[in-house]
Design a protein around this motif. Structure first.
Motif, PDB file in Angstrom:
ATOM      1  N   ILE A 177       3.003  -9.597  -7.131  1.00  0.00           N
ATOM      2  CA  ILE A 177       4.053  -9.234  -6.171  1.00  0.00           C
ATOM      3  C   ILE A 177       4.863 -10.441  -5.712  1.00  0.00           C
ATOM      4  CG2 ILE A 177       4.478  -8.298  -3.858  1.00  0.00           C
ATOM      5  CD1 ILE A 177       1.988  -6.477  -4.371  1.00  0.00           C
ATOM      6  N   GLY A 178       4.200 -11.531  -5.379  1.00  0.00           N
ATOM      7  CA  GLY A 178       4.896 -12.712  -4.845  1.00  0.00           C
ATOM      8  C   GLY A 178       5.926 -13.277  -5.810  1.00  0.00           C
ATOM      9  N   LEU A 225      -0.999  -0.407   7.984  1.00  0.00           N
ATOM     10  CA  LEU A 225       0.263   0.184   8.443  1.00  0.00           C
ATOM     11  C   LEU A 225       0.824  -0.520   9.672  1.00  0.00           C
ATOM     12  CD1 LEU A 225      -0.257   4.006   7.898  1.00  0.00           C
ATOM     13  CD2 LEU A 225       1.494   2.554   6.869  1.00  0.00           C
ATOM     14  N   THR A 226      -0.047  -0.968  10.540  1.00  0.00           N
ATOM     15  CA  THR A 226       0.404  -1.706  11.719  1.00  0.00           C
ATOM     16  C   THR A 226       1.087  -3.003  11.286  1.00  0.00           C
ATOM     17  OG1 THR A 226      -1.364  -0.748  13.049  1.00  0.00           O
ATOM     18  CG2 THR A 226      -0.348  -2.762  13.886  1.00  0.00           C
ATOM     19  N   ILE A 227       0.489  -3.687  10.321  1.00  0.00           N
ATOM     20  CA  ILE A 227       1.086  -4.924   9.804  1.00  0.00           C
ATOM     21  C   ILE A 227       2.424  -4.621   9.145  1.00  0.00           C
ATOM     22  CG2 ILE A 227       0.824  -6.731   8.051  1.00  0.00           C
ATOM     23  CD1 ILE A 227      -2.249  -6.577   8.653  1.00  0.00           C
ATOM     24  N   ILE A 228       2.461  -3.609   8.288  1.00  0.00           N
ATOM     25  CA  ILE A 228       3.708  -3.244   7.605  1.00  0.00           C
ATOM     26  C   ILE A 228       4.801  -2.942   8.615  1.00  0.00           C
ATOM     27  CG2 ILE A 228       4.808  -1.497   6.147  1.00  0.00           C
ATOM     28  CD1 ILE A 228       2.028  -1.259   4.707  1.00  0.00           C
ATOM     29  N   ARG A 229       4.494  -2.122   9.596  1.00  0.00           N
ATOM     30  CA  ARG A 229       5.499  -1.753  10.602  1.00  0.00           C
ATOM     31  C   ARG A 229       6.023  -2.959  11.374  1.00  0.00           C
ATOM     32  NH1 ARG A 229       1.769   3.213  12.420  1.00  0.00           N
ATOM     33  NH2 ARG A 229       2.696   4.862  11.142  1.00  0.00           N
ATOM     34  N   SER A 230       5.180  -3.965  11.560  1.00  0.00           N
ATOM     35  CA  SER A 230       5.615  -5.153  12.301  1.00  0.00           C
ATOM     36  C   SER A 230       6.521  -6.062  11.468  1.00  0.00           C
ATOM     37  CB  SER A 230       4.403  -5.941  12.805  1.00  0.00           C
ATOM     38  OG  SER A 230       3.780  -6.641  11.737  1.00  0.00           O
ATOM     39  N   LEU A 231       6.497  -5.903  10.158  1.00  0.00           N
ATOM     40  CA  LEU A 231       7.242  -6.789   9.269  1.00  0.00           C
ATOM     41  C   LEU A 231       8.571  -6.231   8.779  1.00  0.00           C
ATOM     42  CD1 LEU A 231       4.217  -7.910   7.083  1.00  0.00           C
ATOM     43  CD2 LEU A 231       5.447  -9.330   8.736  1.00  0.00           C
ATOM     44  N   VAL A 232       8.721  -4.918   8.799  1.00  0.00           N
ATOM     45  CA  VAL A 232       9.912  -4.299   8.227  1.00  0.00           C
ATOM     46  C   VAL A 232      10.736  -3.623   9.315  1.00  0.00           C
ATOM     47  CG1 VAL A 232       8.724  -3.961   6.026  1.00  0.00           C
ATOM     48  CG2 VAL A 232       8.837  -2.075   7.646  1.00  0.00           C
ATOM     49  N   LEU A 275      10.237   0.675   2.082  1.00  0.00           N
ATOM     50  CA  LEU A 275      10.208  -0.383   3.087  1.00  0.00           C
ATOM     51  C   LEU A 275      11.579  -1.041   3.112  1.00  0.00           C
ATOM     52  CD1 LEU A 275       6.831  -2.055   2.027  1.00  0.00           C
ATOM     53  CD2 LEU A 275       7.180  -0.146   3.622  1.00  0.00           C
ATOM     54  N   ARG A 276      12.195  -1.064   4.278  1.00  0.00           N
ATOM     55  CA  ARG A 276      13.535  -1.651   4.422  1.00  0.00           C
ATOM     56  C   ARG A 276      13.464  -2.849   5.360  1.00  0.00           C
ATOM     57  NH1 ARG A 276      18.907  -0.151   3.894  1.00  0.00           N
ATOM     58  NH2 ARG A 276      20.276  -1.158   5.387  1.00  0.00           N
ATOM     59  N   MET A 277      14.048  -3.971   4.928  1.00  0.00           N
ATOM     60  CA  MET A 277      14.117  -5.180   5.734  1.00  0.00           C
ATOM     61  C   MET A 277      15.562  -5.642   5.803  1.00  0.00           C
ATOM     62  SD  MET A 277      10.775  -6.900   4.077  1.00  0.00           S
ATOM     63  CE  MET A 277      10.576  -5.627   2.846  1.00  0.00           C
ATOM     64  N   GLU A 278      16.073  -5.778   7.015  1.00  0.00           N
ATOM     65  CA  GLU A 278      17.442  -6.243   7.203  1.00  0.00           C
ATOM     66  C   GLU A 278      17.533  -7.716   6.813  1.00  0.00           C
ATOM     67  OE1 GLU A 278      19.914  -4.152   8.002  1.00  0.00           O
ATOM     68  OE2 GLU A 278      18.423  -2.557   8.102  1.00  0.00           O
ATOM     69  N   ILE A 279      18.640  -8.072   6.181  1.00  0.00           N
ATOM     70  CA  ILE A 279      18.863  -9.469   5.800  1.00  0.00           C
ATOM     71  C   ILE A 279      19.717 -10.168   6.829  1.00  0.00           C
ATOM     72  CG2 ILE A 279      19.976 -10.979   4.092  1.00  0.00           C
ATOM     73  CD1 ILE A 279      19.024  -9.014   1.955  1.00  0.00           C
ATOM     74  N   GLU A 280      20.690  -9.462   7.377  1.00  0.00           N
ATOM     75  CA  GLU A 280      21.587 -10.039   8.362  1.00  0.00           C
ATOM     76  C   GLU A 280      21.474  -9.285   9.667  1.00  0.00           C
ATOM     77  OE1 GLU A 280      25.420  -9.794   6.539  1.00  0.00           O
ATOM     78  OE2 GLU A 280      24.900 -11.247   5.001  1.00  0.00           O
ATOM     79  N   GLY A 281      21.854  -9.927  10.742  1.00  0.00           N
ATOM     80  CA  GLY A 281      21.876  -9.241  12.037  1.00  0.00           C
ATOM     81  C   GLY A 281      20.627  -9.497  12.841  1.00  0.00           C
ATOM     82  N   ALA A 323       8.307  -9.849   3.233  1.00  0.00           N
ATOM     83  CA  ALA A 323       8.352  -8.837   2.175  1.00  0.00           C
ATOM     84  C   ALA A 323       7.060  -8.848   1.369  1.00  0.00           C
ATOM     85  CB  ALA A 323       9.556  -9.084   1.268  1.00  0.00           C
ATOM     86  N   GLU A 324       6.587 -10.017   1.023  1.00  0.00           N
ATOM     87  CA  GLU A 324       5.371 -10.110   0.210  1.00  0.00           C
ATOM     88  C   GLU A 324       4.177  -9.499   0.935  1.00  0.00           C
ATOM     89  OE1 GLU A 324       2.697 -13.277  -2.373  1.00  0.00           O
ATOM     90  OE2 GLU A 324       4.401 -14.030  -1.230  1.00  0.00           O
ATOM     91  N   LEU A 325       4.000  -9.816   2.193  1.00  0.00           N
ATOM     92  CA  LEU A 325       2.874  -9.272   2.941  1.00  0.00           C
ATOM     93  C   LEU A 325       2.998  -7.762   3.117  1.00  0.00           C
ATOM     94  CD1 LEU A 325       0.226  -9.617   4.409  1.00  0.00           C
ATOM     95  CD2 LEU A 325       1.511 -10.308   6.456  1.00  0.00           C
ATOM     96  N   ALA A 326       4.190  -7.273   3.436  1.00  0.00           N
ATOM     97  CA  ALA A 326       4.389  -5.836   3.635  1.00  0.00           C
ATOM     98  C   ALA A 326       4.122  -5.062   2.344  1.00  0.00           C
ATOM     99  CB  ALA A 326       5.800  -5.558   4.138  1.00  0.00           C
ATOM    100  N   VAL A 327       4.661  -5.535   1.230  1.00  0.00           N
ATOM    101  CA  VAL A 327       4.467  -4.845  -0.052  1.00  0.00           C
ATOM    102  C   VAL A 327       3.004  -4.922  -0.481  1.00  0.00           C
ATOM    103  CG1 VAL A 327       5.102  -4.827  -2.505  1.00  0.00           C
ATOM    104  CG2 VAL A 327       6.868  -5.146  -0.754  1.00  0.00           C
ATOM    105  N   HIS A 328       2.386  -6.065  -0.290  1.00  0.00           N
ATOM    106  CA  HIS A 328       0.971  -6.214  -0.627  1.00  0.00           C
ATOM    107  C   HIS A 328       0.116  -5.242   0.183  1.00  0.00           C
ATOM    108  CE1 HIS A 328      -3.090  -7.976  -0.484  1.00  0.00           C
ATOM    109  NE2 HIS A 328      -2.826  -8.330  -1.726  1.00  0.00           N
TER     110      HIS A 328
END
Length: 143
Positions: free
Chosen positions: A21-22, A109-116, A132-138, A44-49
């Motif tokens: 994944i990394g 899931l708690t970890i994932i929710r905190s990262l994305v 899983l969606r992660m904002e790049i800007e803003g 992203a790596e931690l959430a996907v993992h």
């Protein structure tokens, strides 16, 4: 950055396979500004993992199954979609675990929710799709 980058990866459902994944994410984000990548890649790596490990540990995958990963990186967001043929599981129905009392496991899931920025799930036929969606800007980009 202009344009959209798309990439896919297929994993065997083993903890060892998640090591891919990394590198996959790093290659997919290489076109971004280095400062942006430095913030986005570890999250992203931690959430996907964590999402993959949940599928591996709890997905009840049929023999011979794989986990499909597809990503799209646009100007505003990184979106990673995981697909599997395991048992249905809607993460929106799972409770957020409290930090006390401490537990050894169960925080995926708690970890994932905190990262994305956003987690969404749907079942299409016999396939689970977790996005899983992660904002790049803003303001949401810096978790």
């Amino acid at each position: 950055m202009t344009g959209t980058v798309r990439s896919t990866l297929e994993l065997e459902p083993t903890a060892l396979a998640t090591r891919e994944i990394g590198g996959w994410l790093a290659a997919s984000l290489a076109h971004l500004d280095p400062a942006t990548t430095a913030v986005l890649l570890p999250r992203a790596e931690l959430a996907v993992h964590e999402a993959c490990m949940n599928v591996i540990d709890h997905g009840e995958l049929p023999a011979g199954s794989t986990i499909g990963l597809a990503l799209e990186v646009g100007p505003a967001a990184l979106v990673v979609r995981l697909t599997d043929h395991g048992a249905p599981f809607d993460p929106s129905t799972a409770a957020v675990l409290p930090t006390e009392p401490l537990r050894e496991r169960g925080y995926g899931l708690t970890i994932i929710r905190s990262l994305v920025t956003e987690v969404s799930y749907r079942r299409v036929g016999a396939v689970n799709e977790l996005e899983l969606r992660m904002e790049i800007e803003g303001d949401d980009a810096q978790h």
